[in-house]
Design a protein around this motif. Structure first.
Motif, mmCIF file in Angstrom:
data_model
loop_
_atom_site.group_PDB
_atom_site.id
_atom_site.type_symbol
_atom_site.label_atom_id
_atom_site.label_comp_id
_atom_site.label_asym_id
_atom_site.label_seq_id
_atom_site.Cartn_x
_atom_site.Cartn_y
_atom_site.Cartn_z
ATOM 1 N N ASP A 30 0.822 -1.208 0.000
ATOM 2 C CA ASP A 30 0.000 0.000 0.000
ATOM 3 C C ASP A 30 0.857 1.260 0.000
ATOM 4 O O ASP A 30 0.549 2.238 -0.687
ATOM 5 C CB ASP A 30 -0.936 0.008 1.218
ATOM 6 C CG ASP A 30 -2.030 -1.039 1.109
ATOM 7 O OD1 ASP A 30 -2.236 -1.570 -0.002
ATOM 8 O OD2 ASP A 30 -2.668 -1.339 2.138
ATOM 9 N N TYR A 33 2.383 1.777 -3.358
ATOM 10 C CA TYR A 33 1.371 2.235 -4.310
ATOM 11 C C TYR A 33 1.310 3.763 -4.326
ATOM 12 O O TYR A 33 1.263 4.389 -5.389
ATOM 13 C CB TYR A 33 0.018 1.637 -3.937
ATOM 14 C CG TYR A 33 -1.164 2.292 -4.603
ATOM 15 C CD1 TYR A 33 -1.314 2.250 -5.986
ATOM 16 C CD2 TYR A 33 -2.130 2.951 -3.858
ATOM 17 C CE1 TYR A 33 -2.396 2.846 -6.606
ATOM 18 C CE2 TYR A 33 -3.215 3.544 -4.462
ATOM 19 C CZ TYR A 33 -3.348 3.496 -5.840
ATOM 20 O OH TYR A 33 -4.420 4.092 -6.444
ATOM 21 N N THR A 36 4.425 5.064 -5.996
ATOM 22 C CA THR A 36 4.520 4.725 -7.410
ATOM 23 C C THR A 36 3.763 5.699 -8.298
ATOM 24 O O THR A 36 4.150 5.925 -9.438
ATOM 25 C CB THR A 36 3.996 3.292 -7.649
ATOM 26 O OG1 THR A 36 4.785 2.378 -6.887
ATOM 27 C CG2 THR A 36 4.100 2.902 -9.101
ATOM 28 N N TRP A 37 2.676 6.269 -7.788
ATOM 29 C CA TRP A 37 1.975 7.219 -8.659
ATOM 30 C C TRP A 37 2.181 8.670 -8.254
ATOM 31 O O TRP A 37 2.121 9.572 -9.095
ATOM 32 C CB TRP A 37 0.483 6.879 -8.754
ATOM 33 C CG TRP A 37 -0.350 7.077 -7.525
ATOM 34 C CD1 TRP A 37 -0.621 6.154 -6.573
ATOM 35 C CD2 TRP A 37 -1.046 8.265 -7.140
ATOM 36 N NE1 TRP A 37 -1.441 6.679 -5.608
ATOM 37 C CE2 TRP A 37 -1.730 7.976 -5.931
ATOM 38 C CE3 TRP A 37 -1.175 9.536 -7.694
ATOM 39 C CZ2 TRP A 37 -2.504 8.926 -5.263
ATOM 40 C CZ3 TRP A 37 -1.961 10.480 -7.022
ATOM 41 C CH2 TRP A 37 -2.607 10.171 -5.830
ATOM 42 N N GLY A 75 2.908 6.832 -13.651
ATOM 43 C CA GLY A 75 1.987 6.828 -12.523
ATOM 44 C C GLY A 75 0.762 5.974 -12.788
ATOM 45 O O GLY A 75 0.301 5.221 -11.918
ATOM 46 N N PHE A 76 0.227 6.045 -14.021
ATOM 47 C CA PHE A 76 -0.951 5.251 -14.355
ATOM 48 C C PHE A 76 -0.618 3.759 -14.444
ATOM 49 O O PHE A 76 -1.455 2.913 -14.098
ATOM 50 C CB PHE A 76 -1.566 5.741 -15.662
ATOM 51 C CG PHE A 76 -2.509 6.898 -15.458
ATOM 52 C CD1 PHE A 76 -3.819 6.668 -15.068
ATOM 53 C CD2 PHE A 76 -2.081 8.201 -15.636
ATOM 54 C CE1 PHE A 76 -4.692 7.721 -14.862
ATOM 55 C CE2 PHE A 76 -2.945 9.261 -15.422
ATOM 56 C CZ PHE A 76 -4.265 9.020 -15.036
ATOM 57 N N ILE A 79 -0.714 2.522 -10.914
ATOM 58 C CA ILE A 79 -2.089 2.370 -10.432
ATOM 59 C C ILE A 79 -2.712 1.089 -10.978
ATOM 60 O O ILE A 79 -3.357 0.321 -10.249
ATOM 61 C CB ILE A 79 -2.931 3.593 -10.838
ATOM 62 C CG1 ILE A 79 -2.449 4.837 -10.078
ATOM 63 C CG2 ILE A 79 -4.410 3.353 -10.560
ATOM 64 C CD1 ILE A 79 -3.070 6.132 -10.554
ATOM 65 N N TYR A 82 -1.322 -2.062 -9.279
ATOM 66 C CA TYR A 82 -1.824 -2.211 -7.915
ATOM 67 C C TYR A 82 -3.253 -2.752 -7.911
ATOM 68 O O TYR A 82 -3.591 -3.671 -7.165
ATOM 69 C CB TYR A 82 -1.777 -0.860 -7.197
ATOM 70 C CG TYR A 82 -2.331 -0.901 -5.786
ATOM 71 C CD1 TYR A 82 -1.523 -1.254 -4.713
ATOM 72 C CD2 TYR A 82 -3.660 -0.599 -5.541
ATOM 73 C CE1 TYR A 82 -2.030 -1.301 -3.426
ATOM 74 C CE2 TYR A 82 -4.182 -0.644 -4.248
ATOM 75 C CZ TYR A 82 -3.360 -0.987 -3.199
ATOM 76 O OH TYR A 82 -3.870 -1.036 -1.922
ATOM 77 N N LEU A 83 -4.089 -2.189 -8.759
ATOM 78 C CA LEU A 83 -5.494 -2.576 -8.774
ATOM 79 C C LEU A 83 -5.696 -4.015 -9.266
ATOM 80 O O LEU A 83 -6.631 -4.689 -8.845
ATOM 81 C CB LEU A 83 -6.304 -1.608 -9.648
ATOM 82 C CG LEU A 83 -6.382 -0.161 -9.144
ATOM 83 C CD1 LEU A 83 -7.140 0.704 -10.133
ATOM 84 C CD2 LEU A 83 -7.033 -0.101 -7.764
#
Length: 277
Positions: A30, A33, A36-37, A75-76, A79, A82-83
């Protein structure tokens, strides 16, 4: 023979399952995450506002502007990874291709092509890449195609900058190659939350440091004073292309491209057919 694990239409990383994570693993994941973005988007803002003419529509095809897009797309990617939580459906590869489009723009700039040529190359490249994503039935084949082409794209940037003697920027691009290999390795095999995030963290921050430093420290020419009373010096724009002084012949480009494809293919085959358990 080891091969990527396919569940339905997605690739599932081999190794520990995400539902088996310890509280520490969840906390590290977490926290990373957020980094990372947030970190790439912060770097994107710095790159965008790094030049006096940042809002000039006639000054868009520059290294700093494309770097801003580059970091924003990273960044995307973070995301999306992670998702997905260990699953890699076609959506992940679409995001990776979108990121690769920006790298095509960057490579075209570094190799000395103009904006129209770069946009044409990006359009053609994306047309076939998105087409592969939508039509290829096997997720394993899709992984290999996207990883080989995307990896060659990354390696090309490193070679171009190193060939032109821009060693700081080349180190930044090399850190991004490490990040990209780590991302695709994570799609193939879950080798531990802490280990994966430690490598990603170091590579990402190295990429940001060397690239942003290179942009901010690029040589600039003093501008004429606005009035005789002006006591401070204003500096103009850095060169749009940090390799503007380098001549890339077709032979050099072909050689570099061949090396990039060869290296990327070897790494991808290892990730797809050796690394999974």
């Amino acid at each position: 023979m080891p091969i990527l694990h396919v569940v339905g239409d997605s690739i599932l990383a081999s190794g520990p399952r995400f539902d088996q994570y310890s509280p520490r693993d969840i906390g590290v994941r977490d926290a990373m995450y957020i980094l990372t973005w947030v970190a790439p988007i912060a770097a994107s803002i710095v790159c965008l506002f790094s030049t006096p003419r940042w809002a000039d529509r006639n000054n868009l095809f520059t290294f700093s502007k494309i770097s801003a897009l580059w970091f924003f797309s990273i960044g995307f990617v973070g995301i999306a990874l992670y998702l997905m939580a260990g699953f890699s459906p076609r959506t992940v590869f679409v995001v990776a291709i979108l990121h690769g489009q920006i790298e095509i723009l960057m490579n075209m700039l570094l190799l000395g092509f103009n904006g129209k040529q770069a946009m044409a190359a990006t359009w053609i490249w994306a047309f076939f890449q998105y087409g592969f994503t939508l039509t290829i039935k096997s997720p394993v084949a899709l992984f290999c195609i996207v990883a080989i082409i995307g990896g060659a794209n990354d390696f090309m940037m490193v070679q171009s900058l190193a060939y032109g003697g821009q060693w700081g920027l080349a180190l930044g691009a090399m850190c991004h190659v490490v990040s990209a290999v780590t991302v695709f390795a994570g799609i193939s095999h879950n080798f531990g939350v802490v280990a994966w995030n430690a490598i990603t963290y170091g590579a990402l921050w190295g990429h940001i440091f060397f690239t942003v430093s290179g942009i901010l420290n690029a040589p600039r020419q003093p501008l004429p004073p606005r009035s005789p009373e002006q006591e401070y010096i204003e500096y103009g724009e850095p060169p749009a292309n940090p390799l503007h002084y380098v001549k890339f012949t077709p032979k050099i480009i072909a050689t570099m491209l061949g090396l990039c494809l060869a290296g990327s293919t070897i790494i991808t085959l290892f990730l797809a057919f050796v690394l999974p358990e």
